[in-house]
Scaffold this motif. Structure first.
Motif, PDB file in Angstrom:
ATOM      1  N   LYS A   1      29.962  36.548  35.717  1.00 47.55           N
ATOM      2  CA  LYS A   1      28.726  36.913  35.011  1.00 47.55           C
ATOM      3  C   LYS A   1      28.915  38.201  34.206  1.00 47.55           C
ATOM      4  CE  LYS A   1      23.762  37.530  35.697  1.00 47.55           C
ATOM      5  NZ  LYS A   1      23.375  36.507  34.693  1.00 47.55           N
ATOM      6  N   TRP A   2      29.688  39.135  34.722  1.00 51.15           N
ATOM      7  CA  TRP A   2      29.983  40.365  34.002  1.00 51.15           C
ATOM      8  C   TRP A   2      31.457  40.347  33.592  1.00 51.15           C
ATOM      9  CZ3 TRP A   2      26.012  40.355  37.561  1.00 51.15           C
ATOM     10  CH2 TRP A   2      24.821  40.945  37.161  1.00 51.15           C
ATOM     11  N   ASP A   3      32.323  41.024  34.329  1.00 49.37           N
ATOM     12  CA  ASP A   3      33.762  41.013  34.063  1.00 49.37           C
ATOM     13  C   ASP A   3      34.472  41.512  35.312  1.00 49.37           C
ATOM     14  OD1 ASP A   3      33.755  43.951  33.963  1.00 49.37           O
ATOM     15  OD2 ASP A   3      32.887  43.719  31.969  1.00 49.37           O
ATOM     16  N   GLU A   4      35.802  41.426  35.299  1.00 47.44           N
ATOM     17  CA  GLU A   4      36.565  41.759  36.501  1.00 47.44           C
ATOM     18  C   GLU A   4      36.403  43.223  36.882  1.00 47.44           C
ATOM     19  OE1 GLU A   4      41.065  41.200  38.371  1.00 47.44           O
ATOM     20  OE2 GLU A   4      40.619  40.531  36.338  1.00 47.44           O
ATOM     21  N   ALA A   5      36.406  44.120  35.897  1.00 49.15           N
ATOM     22  CA  ALA A   5      36.260  45.545  36.193  1.00 49.15           C
ATOM     23  C   ALA A   5      34.927  45.822  36.885  1.00 49.15           C
ATOM     24  CB  ALA A   5      36.368  46.361  34.911  1.00 49.15           C
ATOM     25  N   THR A   6      33.877  45.168  36.414  1.00 47.41           N
ATOM     26  CA  THR A   6      32.566  45.347  37.047  1.00 47.41           C
ATOM     27  C   THR A   6      32.589  44.831  38.476  1.00 47.41           C
ATOM     28  OG1 THR A   6      31.420  45.184  34.925  1.00 47.41           O
ATOM     29  CG2 THR A   6      30.115  44.753  36.897  1.00 47.41           C
ATOM     30  N   GLY A   7      33.266  43.702  38.701  1.00 47.99           N
ATOM     31  CA  GLY A   7      33.385  43.181  40.059  1.00 47.99           C
ATOM     32  C   GLY A   7      34.048  44.175  40.997  1.00 47.99           C
ATOM     33  N   ILE A   8      35.108  44.818  40.538  1.00 50.09           N
ATOM     34  CA  ILE A   8      35.802  45.813  41.361  1.00 50.09           C
ATOM     35  C   ILE A   8      34.878  46.993  41.660  1.00 50.09           C
ATOM     36  CG2 ILE A   8      37.703  47.481  41.401  1.00 50.09           C
ATOM     37  CD1 ILE A   8      39.272  45.423  39.668  1.00 50.09           C
ATOM     38  N   LEU A   9      34.208  47.489  40.619  1.00 53.28           N
ATOM     39  CA  LEU A   9      33.348  48.659  40.788  1.00 53.28           C
ATOM     40  C   LEU A   9      32.126  48.358  41.652  1.00 53.28           C
ATOM     41  CD1 LEU A   9      33.517  50.088  37.161  1.00 53.28           C
ATOM     42  CD2 LEU A   9      34.629  51.004  39.210  1.00 53.28           C
ATOM     43  N   VAL A  10      31.579  47.161  41.525  1.00 47.90           N
ATOM     44  CA  VAL A  10      30.447  46.770  42.361  1.00 47.90           C
ATOM     45  C   VAL A  10      30.842  46.781  43.833  1.00 47.90           C
ATOM     46  CG1 VAL A  10      29.048  44.779  43.047  1.00 47.90           C
ATOM     47  CG2 VAL A  10      29.134  45.477  40.664  1.00 47.90           C
ATOM     48  N   GLY A  11      32.004  46.205  44.141  1.00 47.12           N
ATOM     49  CA  GLY A  11      32.473  46.221  45.519  1.00 47.12           C
ATOM     50  C   GLY A  11      32.660  47.636  46.034  1.00 47.12           C
TER      51      GLY A  11
END
Length: 272
Positions: free
Chosen positions: A85-95
């Motif tokens: 839905k966003w991007d891989e970098a956002t996924g890492i930062l969200v976690g």
């Protein structure tokens, strides 16, 4: 839910993605925290903070687990995964943000310092390099191993990847009350294993619309699971035996623990 309220201050796309990652789900770990707290007459405020903390940790683990470098999933809880839905970098930062948020919640609980520290150190162990993260590392290593995992190796992997957070959740109420966590730890050990066996069964028999995630993944990858090693009916029987074991562990609490018994039965009857 309390977790959503605690996430409200986070701004921008990061905040939006954090709240998105925590939407939905069975909230089973939070339920275990709240039921354990109820059994030990823990006040509402710290119980809700502990429940929100474990759900934040669980959501973080799912977001990272779904990343392309991990399990590379595009569907979670019936919706596109965070990195899709966003991007891989956002996924890492969200976690990353959800993990630190969980520890902030525990640090700010209305409990004595000793009990807060016990919960925090327990969470660090359950979620870290000797718990959930180790389980994930073992799972990834198994994908390229020359030989498939044995049943004992799968049990060890799942005790780390899934079981450690179940144990923290189930025993948090006892820890908050300064009570003996042993009965609930035994309950959680059996429950976590039954939960994973049920997951393996759902990967074979489940419907994507009900599970909210891709099915047949393990089968297609030729991955060793409880079902592939034991067979479908033996795995189902093992899960039922583990539920009985979990329920038996609750005898010290008598009828007051009926909700936890029902949760154990739900774990192996769920469709998602």
């Amino acid at each position: 839910m309390h977790l959503a309220q605690t996430l409200a201050p986070y701004e921008g796309s990061l905040g939006d993605a954090m709240r998105y990652a925590c939407h939905g789900g069975k909230r089973l770990r939070a339920f275990l925290v709240l039921e354990g707290a109820r059994l030990h007459a823990v006040p509402t405020a710290p119980a809700l903070d502990a429940a929100a903390a474990i759900e934040a940790i669980h959501a973080y683990s799912l977001v990272h687990d779904d990343l392309p470098s991990m399990d590379d999933d595009d569907l979670r809880r019936g919706l596109p995964t965070v990195h899709v839905k966003w991007d891989e970098a956002t996924g890492i930062l969200v976690g990353d943000a959800l993990q630190s948020h969980a520890f902030a919640l525990l640090a700010g609980m209305e409990l004595s310092e000793a009990r807060r520290l016990s919960l925090i150190s327990g969470m660090a162990q359950a979620a870290g390099g000797d718990g959930m993260v180790l389980g994930q590392a073992l799972d990834i290593a198994a994908e390229t191993a020359e030989a498939p995992l044995t049943l004992d190796q799968i049990k060890r992997l799942q005790a780390k990847k899934t079981g450690a957070l179940f144990e923290w959740s189930a025993t948090a109420g006892a820890v908050m009350a300064g009570a003996d966590p042993a009965p609930l730890a035994s309950y959680a050990h059996a429950l976590g294993l039954a939960f994973q066996i049920a997951d393996d069964i759902l990967d074979v028999e489940g419907d994507e619309a009900q599970t909210g995630k891709r099915v047949q993944k393990d089968v297609e990858a030729g991955k060793a699971t409880f079902v592939s090693l034991m067979g479908l009916e033996a795995a189902r029987s093992a899960a039922q035996s583990l539920v009985k074991e979990a329920c038996d562990a609750l005898r010290p609490y008598g009828a007051d623990a009926e909700n936890l018994r029902q949760a154990a039965r739900f774990v192996i009857s769920r469709q998602g």
